[in-house]
Design a protein around this motif. Sequence first.
Motif, mmCIF file in Angstrom:
data_model
loop_
_atom_site.group_PDB
_atom_site.id
_atom_site.type_symbol
_atom_site.label_atom_id
_atom_site.label_comp_id
_atom_site.label_asym_id
_atom_site.label_seq_id
_atom_site.Cartn_x
_atom_site.Cartn_y
_atom_site.Cartn_z
ATOM 1 N N SER A 122 -49.198 -49.364 5.908
ATOM 2 C CA SER A 122 -49.388 -48.330 6.730
ATOM 3 C C SER A 122 -47.947 -47.617 7.002
ATOM 4 N N ASN A 161 -56.809 -47.979 2.319
ATOM 5 C CA ASN A 161 -57.069 -47.856 3.738
ATOM 6 C C ASN A 161 -57.719 -49.067 4.310
ATOM 7 N N THR A 163 -57.859 -49.274 7.650
ATOM 8 C CA THR A 163 -58.280 -48.974 9.049
ATOM 9 C C THR A 163 -59.631 -48.343 9.358
ATOM 10 N N THR A 167 -57.036 -41.854 6.363
ATOM 11 C CA THR A 167 -55.481 -41.706 6.545
ATOM 12 C C THR A 167 -55.199 -41.241 5.112
ATOM 13 N N ALA A 169 -52.788 -41.112 1.665
ATOM 14 C CA ALA A 169 -52.146 -42.108 0.900
ATOM 15 C C ALA A 169 -51.020 -41.566 -0.013
ATOM 16 N N THR A 215 -56.260 -38.229 0.823
ATOM 17 C CA THR A 215 -56.805 -38.725 1.856
ATOM 18 C C THR A 215 -57.914 -39.758 1.491
ATOM 19 N N LEU A 216 -57.864 -40.897 2.099
ATOM 20 C CA LEU A 216 -58.445 -41.936 2.231
ATOM 21 C C LEU A 216 -59.494 -42.356 3.116
ATOM 22 N N TRP A 271 -49.261 -46.621 2.400
ATOM 23 C CA TRP A 271 -50.516 -46.957 2.086
ATOM 24 C C TRP A 271 -50.655 -47.516 0.498
#
Length: 286
Positions: A122, A161, A163, A167, A169, A215-216, A271
């Motif tokens: 991250s 990801n 989280t 997020t 990557a 975007t993951l 990521w």
Amino acid sequence: MKKLLVLSIVMVGCLQAAFAQDGSDVKNEIREQRIELMKERQIRSGGQFNKVISAPDLSTGKSMGLAAVTAADVGDPDSFGRNAQFLGFASAGFILIDPTCDPADIGVLGPDDRCITVPDPSVPVPTTTFNDIGRITIPGKSVDNIIYAIANHTLSFDVNNTTAGPTQARLSYSPSITIESVALNDPSLIDPNTGLPFNGSFTTTGFGTHLFNKTLAPGALEVVTDSYTRANTAGFSRVFFQALGLPNNVINQLYKKPMTIRLNVRVSSRWVEFATIGYSIRFLGN
């Protein structure tokens, strides 16, 4: 409830800041790639010189002296009709991204291999450049007009990801090469890319840049493998060196003297848990 609302607002703000930073990085990478492509196009077309040579007999590679061709006709009259010869092969060491870089996990690294330790993917890996992780020396008088490079690239990496929210990557990979020659030792020779003397070498890009940005969703895991070839269309021709502002007597010496070519890599990520990146170049010339 109020505390939860405040916490949510703070989290959204942090995500937006992270995305904004990633977005800025991506824009910078795209801008650099665009500049690289525009430079190559300028060298390939706008930087051409209207030099006239005798048209060659394609069956023998020798000049027939029956006509004349210009840059407007064939793009590169210096190499027109010439036979190409193999000059050699150079392979860069592997660039690895790994949580520990422990030899027990990744094996023993070769002298030109490099490993970036990323215990927490991250945290963005800042742009890191590894120079001289592969090399070749082309003997003097091997060619007269052009050195042509064909590069093969292999990238394998995963993004994960872990989280509870979305997020961004990314992985950015940009190879480059550095050319060294005693012909560039003259302190009056200025590199137009830096405004400084060449001091015996110059570095150029445009050999197969790769940018992954996605975007993951929460918990998303993707494994990416990409293998591709990038031919250096313009090549290191007389036109290329003229576009650098080098006079013909220096260009002649570049081809007459040994030329060492060193392979470099620039990489950054976020990521990315594991990655293996490598490339090699086959050189030809006439």
